[in-house]
Design an enzyme around this catalytic site. Sequence first.
Site, PDB file in Angstrom:
ATOM      1  N   TYR A 194       6.327 -11.876   2.523  1.00 45.35           N
ATOM      2  CA  TYR A 194       5.682 -13.023   3.168  1.00 45.35           C
ATOM      3  C   TYR A 194       6.542 -14.277   3.089  1.00 45.35           C
ATOM      4  CZ  TYR A 194       1.730 -10.065   4.015  1.00 45.35           C
ATOM      5  OH  TYR A 194       0.947  -9.050   4.498  1.00 45.35           O
ATOM      6  N   ASN A 238       6.551  -5.418   1.078  1.00 45.98           N
ATOM      7  CA  ASN A 238       5.711  -6.420   1.739  1.00 45.98           C
ATOM      8  C   ASN A 238       6.370  -7.772   1.519  1.00 45.98           C
ATOM      9  OD1 ASN A 238       3.996  -4.296   2.125  1.00 45.98           O
ATOM     10  ND2 ASN A 238       2.303  -5.140   0.916  1.00 45.98           N
ATOM     11  N   ARG A 250      -0.543   2.466   8.902  1.00 45.99           N
ATOM     12  CA  ARG A 250      -0.664   2.424   7.447  1.00 45.99           C
ATOM     13  C   ARG A 250      -2.067   1.951   7.087  1.00 45.99           C
ATOM     14  NH1 ARG A 250       0.375  -2.016   3.665  1.00 45.99           N
ATOM     15  NH2 ARG A 250       0.714  -1.154   1.588  1.00 45.99           N
ATOM     16  N   HIS A 258      -5.319   0.165  -2.512  1.00 47.70           N
ATOM     17  CA  HIS A 258      -5.133  -1.203  -2.032  1.00 47.70           C
ATOM     18  C   HIS A 258      -6.283  -2.042  -2.619  1.00 47.70           C
ATOM     19  CE1 HIS A 258      -3.086  -3.681   1.334  1.00 47.70           C
ATOM     20  NE2 HIS A 258      -3.856  -4.529   0.679  1.00 47.70           N
ATOM     21  N   GLU A 260       1.193  -3.319  -3.783  1.00 43.16           N
ATOM     22  CA  GLU A 260       1.364  -4.587  -4.493  1.00 43.16           C
ATOM     23  C   GLU A 260       0.754  -4.609  -5.890  1.00 43.16           C
ATOM     24  OE1 GLU A 260       0.060  -7.826  -2.033  1.00 43.16           O
ATOM     25  OE2 GLU A 260       1.588  -7.449  -0.542  1.00 43.16           O
ATOM     26  N   GLU A 317       4.495  -4.441   5.089  1.00 44.58           N
ATOM     27  CA  GLU A 317       3.682  -5.574   5.557  1.00 44.58           C
ATOM     28  C   GLU A 317       4.581  -6.769   5.799  1.00 44.58           C
ATOM     29  OE1 GLU A 317       0.366  -6.907   3.155  1.00 44.58           O
ATOM     30  OE2 GLU A 317      -0.283  -4.839   2.779  1.00 44.58           O
TER      31      GLU A 317
HETATM   32  C1  GBH Z   1      -0.836  -8.936   1.063  1.00 39.64           C
HETATM   33  O1  GBH Z   1      -0.778  -9.628  -0.127  1.00 39.64           O
HETATM   34  C2  GBH Z   1      -1.897  -7.898   0.940  1.00 39.64           C
HETATM   35  O2  GBH Z   1      -1.356  -6.610   0.726  1.00 39.64           O
HETATM   36  C3  GBH Z   1      -2.858  -7.858   2.093  1.00 39.64           C
HETATM   37  O3  GBH Z   1      -3.985  -7.126   1.729  1.00 39.64           O
HETATM   38  C4  GBH Z   1      -3.191  -9.277   2.504  1.00 39.64           C
HETATM   39  O4  GBH Z   1      -4.207  -9.328   3.461  1.00 39.64           O
HETATM   40  C5  GBH Z   1      -1.931  -9.884   3.040  1.00 39.64           C
HETATM   41  O5  GBH Z   1      -0.895  -9.800   2.130  1.00 39.64           O
HETATM   42  C6  GBH Z   1      -2.097 -11.337   3.441  1.00 39.64           C
HETATM   43  O6  GBH Z   1      -2.404 -12.135   2.349  1.00 39.64           O
HETATM   44  O7  GBH Z   1       1.487 -18.469  -5.110  1.00 39.64           O
HETATM   45  O8  GBH Z   1       2.983 -17.554  -6.704  1.00 39.64           O
HETATM   46  O9  GBH Z   1       0.683 -16.841  -6.679  1.00 39.64           O
HETATM   47  C7  GBH Z   1      -0.207 -10.900  -0.106  1.00 39.64           C
HETATM   48  C8  GBH Z   1       0.784 -11.105  -1.191  1.00 39.64           C
HETATM   49  C9  GBH Z   1       1.238 -12.403  -3.050  1.00 39.64           C
HETATM   50  C10 GBH Z   1       1.465 -13.399  -0.914  1.00 39.64           C
HETATM   51  C11 GBH Z   1       1.110 -13.739  -3.661  1.00 39.64           C
HETATM   52  C12 GBH Z   1       1.365 -14.762  -1.534  1.00 39.64           C
HETATM   53  C13 GBH Z   1       1.582 -16.028  -3.540  1.00 39.64           C
HETATM   54  C14 GBH Z   1       2.298 -16.012  -4.837  1.00 39.64           C
HETATM   55  N1  GBH Z   1       0.734 -12.435  -1.698  1.00 39.64           N
HETATM   56  N2  GBH Z   1       1.792 -14.755  -2.888  1.00 39.64           N
HETATM   57  S1  GBH Z   1       1.816 -17.303  -5.906  1.00 39.64           S
END
Ligand code: GBH
Length: 490
Positions: A298, A296, A79, A122, A167, A383
Site C-alpha cells: 500500500y 500486499n 483471490r 484473512h 498479512e 493486493e
Molecule cells: C489490507 O491490509 C487487507 O489485507 C485488506 O483486508 C484491507 O481491506 C486492505 O488492505 C485495505 O486496508 O500506520 O504503521 O499502523 C492493509 C494493510 C497495514 C496498510 C497497516 C496500512 C498502516 C501501518 N495495512 N498499514 S501503521
Amino acid sequence: MSSTQLPFPEGFLWGAATAAYQIEGAAHTGGRQDSIWDVFARVPGAVADGHNGDVACDHYRRYKEDVALMDQLHMKAYRFSTSWARCVPDGVTPNPEGIAFYSRLVDELLAAGITPWLTLYHWDLPQALEDKGGWANRDTAYRFAEYAALMHGVLGDRVRIWTTLNEPWCSAFLGYAAGVHAPGRQDPRAGLAAAHHLLLGHGLAARELRREDPDATLGITLNLTVPDPRDPGSEGDRDAARRIDGQFNRIFLDPLFRGEYPADLMADVAHLGLAGLVQDGDLDTISTPLDLLGVNYYHGESLTKDPVDPVERAGQETTSAPGQADRPVSSPFVAADGVRSVPRGLPVTGMGWEVQPEGLRRLLNRLQAEYTGPAGIPVYITENGAAYDDVPDEAGFVDDQDRLGFFAAHLRAVHDAIEDGVDVRGYLAWSLLDNFEWSFGYHQRFGLVRVDYSTQERIPKASALWYSAVAASNALPAGSSPVSPAEPGV
Ligand code: GBH
C-alpha cells in the site's frame, strides 16, 4: 499490439482479491458461528458507526453474479479467503454446510475459466479459539494446520493455489498489540506471541499440504513496507527505519526464507519474551520451502525519532476511523518507542495513506535480491489498491480517475521491476468490490466495482473498465506515467 504499449510477460496472472468477512455477510447462516471480528464489531467504538459484516456485500448469496462480473471484467484469477468460523465454527468440529459454500464458489469460478486462489486465513479466527487464548496460544497453530488439511481434503482436487495467511503482521500487531483490529488486545507480549504462532501455524499447514499434495502451489501473503529514514544522515532516523523494517518486514521474511529471526530484532524485543516461545524445530517448520510469495503493498514510511513539536502535532491528521476516537489504542510497534512515521507531502488516498508507487519497485527489487531470488520463487502482488471518496452519478457510475491513476502508476512500477529482473508473475487488485473495510466499516471504498449497500447493486467503476482492458491485452496502455528509478533502500 501497438508499440507504445507496455506488455507484461506472457501468462501474467491478472485478477482481483477479496476476503470472506469483508464481503460474504450471512454471518449467522449455515452453521457459521462468531469469529473474532463479529465479536470485536460489537465493542462500542471499535468499528466506525458500529458497522459489521452481518450483511456486507451479501456475496454468500450473490456469488454467481459476482463470478459473472469477474468474467465480464476479464479476470483470470480470483483471490478469496475461506472463513474459518464458517468451516470450523467451534474451532474443532467441521461444518460441511459451511465448507460446501466454497465448493460451489470454486465450481462456479472454474466453469468461468477463472483460477481460484485460496487464502485460508484473512483474519476471521473462530471466537471459540480466541476464548482459549487465540493466536497468543500455541495450540491455535495446530488447530490451523488441521483446518488447512480439512479444506484441502474437500477442495484440493480443484484449487491448485493455496496460501496460508493474509498479512500476519496485521493479525499479530494490530490485533494483539495495538488493539485496532480484532481481538482488540493491547499487549506487546501477546503481539509477539501471536506473530510466532501465526508463523508456526503457517509452517505446520504448509508441511501438511505439501505432504498431501506435492504438486500444489503453496505460499503466504505478507504486507510489506518500505521504511526510509526521514534524514539518512541522522543516526536516530536510521535506527527508526531499521526497527520498523525489523518489526514489519524481517520478522516474517527471515524466519520464512532463512529459518531464523533477525538478531537485531531479537535484541530490540529481548524484554518481551519472544525467544522463550520458540521451541526446537519451530524455525525448520516455519521455513518449509514455498512456491510463491504474495506481497500486499500500500505505501512506505518515512521514519524519525525526532520528538514531535507541539505545532506539528496540532496539525497532524488522525488515522483513526470516525467513531473510534473514544476507544484508546496502543502502538503496533512493540519496541520502537519514540519512532514515528512522518508525512512526506506526497498525495494521499482516502485512507490518508501516501501514494508511493516507486516504493513498490524498490520493495520488489529488494525481495528479489534478498529473499525470493535466492529461494528461486516468484512474487505475486496479492493486493494493491486505494480508497477514494467516490461520487456516483445518477446511474450509479463512478468516474474514479484517482483510483485508475493509482492502479496505472503501481502497474507501471511492477512493469519497471520486471524489467529490472524481478520475477513478478501476477497482480491481484484490491478489491473486486467495495466492502467492509475493517475498523473503518463501509466508509472507505476500495472496489473496482461500486456496491450500493441499500440495493446490493454492483456497478463497475471507470477503474474497473480500464483494468479489464489491461488484463485483456496483457499490457499497460501508452502514457502510463513512469515512476522514478529504483533508489537504494535502507
Ligand atoms: C489490507 O491490509 C487487507 O489485507 C485488506 O483486508 C484491507 O481491506 C486492505 O488492505 C485495505 O486496508 O500506520 O504503521 O499502523 C492493509 C494493510 C497495514 C496498510 C497497516 C496500512 C498502516 C501501518 N495495512 N498499514 S501503521
